[in-house]
Design a protein around this motif. Structure first.
Motif, PDB file in Angstrom:
ATOM      1  N   SER A   1     -14.389 -11.150 -27.254  1.00 63.32           N
ATOM      2  CA  SER A   1     -14.001  -9.887 -26.604  1.00 63.32           C
ATOM      3  C   SER A   1     -14.647  -9.758 -25.230  1.00 63.32           C
ATOM      4  O   SER A   1     -13.979  -9.368 -24.255  1.00 63.32           O
ATOM      5  CB  SER A   1     -14.400  -8.690 -27.476  1.00 63.32           C
ATOM      6  OG  SER A   1     -13.614  -8.639 -28.628  1.00 63.32           O
ATOM      7  N   ARG A   2     -15.925 -10.082 -25.130  1.00 67.68           N
ATOM      8  CA  ARG A   2     -16.603 -10.014 -23.827  1.00 67.68           C
ATOM      9  C   ARG A   2     -16.008 -11.024 -22.846  1.00 67.68           C
ATOM     10  O   ARG A   2     -15.809 -10.712 -21.667  1.00 67.68           O
ATOM     11  CB  ARG A   2     -18.107 -10.245 -23.993  1.00 67.68           C
ATOM     12  CG  ARG A   2     -18.840  -9.074 -24.623  1.00 67.68           C
ATOM     13  CD  ARG A   2     -20.355  -9.229 -24.547  1.00 67.68           C
ATOM     14  NE  ARG A   2     -20.846 -10.390 -25.267  1.00 67.68           N
ATOM     15  CZ  ARG A   2     -21.147 -10.420 -26.561  1.00 67.68           C
ATOM     16  NH1 ARG A   2     -20.996  -9.337 -27.287  1.00 67.68           N
ATOM     17  NH2 ARG A   2     -21.597 -11.529 -27.125  1.00 67.68           N
TER      18      ARG A   2
ATOM     19  N   ASP B   1     -12.715  -9.702 -21.651  1.00 73.65           N
ATOM     20  CA  ASP B   1     -12.942  -8.616 -20.679  1.00 73.65           C
ATOM     21  C   ASP B   1     -13.312  -9.180 -19.310  1.00 73.65           C
ATOM     22  O   ASP B   1     -12.849  -8.673 -18.276  1.00 73.65           O
ATOM     23  CB  ASP B   1     -14.028  -7.662 -21.185  1.00 73.65           C
ATOM     24  CG  ASP B   1     -13.560  -6.813 -22.361  1.00 73.65           C
ATOM     25  OD1 ASP B   1     -12.332  -6.702 -22.588  1.00 73.65           O
ATOM     26  OD2 ASP B   1     -14.443  -6.263 -23.061  1.00 73.65           O
TER      27      ASP B   1
ATOM     28  N   LYS C   1      -5.088  -7.026 -21.079  1.00 67.89           N
ATOM     29  CA  LYS C   1      -5.413  -6.691 -22.464  1.00 67.89           C
ATOM     30  C   LYS C   1      -4.907  -5.277 -22.728  1.00 67.89           C
ATOM     31  O   LYS C   1      -5.123  -4.378 -21.920  1.00 67.89           O
ATOM     32  CB  LYS C   1      -6.933  -6.773 -22.658  1.00 67.89           C
ATOM     33  CG  LYS C   1      -7.425  -6.509 -24.048  1.00 67.89           C
ATOM     34  CD  LYS C   1      -8.949  -6.708 -24.066  1.00 67.89           C
ATOM     35  CE  LYS C   1      -9.589  -6.114 -25.275  1.00 67.89           C
ATOM     36  NZ  LYS C   1     -11.053  -6.214 -25.238  1.00 67.89           N
TER      37      LYS C   1
END
Length: 147
Positions: A70-71, A74, A84
């Motif tokens: 997820s990081r 991002d 996203k």
């Protein structure tokens, strides 16, 4: 049951080969527009229909935790490689889509990376490559033995 010593020797050989190949092929990302993790994300995303994949599918193919993926995603959004958005079919999930810049960077790196993979794997015949693919698939899909 296989001979335990042979099983351990085979595992060590497989592990060492994977480690050495990974290190060698990782050099493809030294001066590339993508980091290796970004490449791995885009590999999954660009192969998906509409160059869009669920975040959970990206995570399943990577060897890192969901929060780490997820990081990474991002950071890729911030760099303009992916977008996203919420997954309309899963209220807790997200959809990740490659941007044109992301797809272009992926193709640029993929050409070089695939050539290096092919060169490194040229030590094996086509029959051996097929057998290797079948054996590693068998190892990945086999259930964990009891005991």
């Amino acid at each position: 049951m296989n001979d335990r010593r042979l099983a351990v020797e085979a595992w060590e050989s497989l592990f060492r080969a994977q480690h050495e190949l990974f290190a060698d092929l990782g050099r493809d990302f030294t001066d590339a527009p993508l980091q290796q993790g970004e490449y791995d994300v885009l590999l999954t995303v660009t192969r998906a229909p509409g160059m869009t994949a669920r975040l959970r599918d990206i995570t399943r193919f990577m060897l890192v935790s969901q929060p780490s993926v997820s990081r990474l995603v991002d950071r890729m959004v911030a760099r303009g490689y992916v977008t996203k958005c919420p997954d309309p079919d899963d209220g807790r999930g997200s959809l990740v889509r490659a941007t044109e810049a992301g797809a272009r960077a992926f193709r640029e790196v993929a050409r070089v990376h695939a050539a290096h993979i092919a060169a490194r794997m040229s030590a094996l015949t086509e029959d051996e490559l097929t057998q290797l693919r079948e054996l590693t698939t068998k190892l990945r899909t086999a259930g964990t033995p009891a005991g």
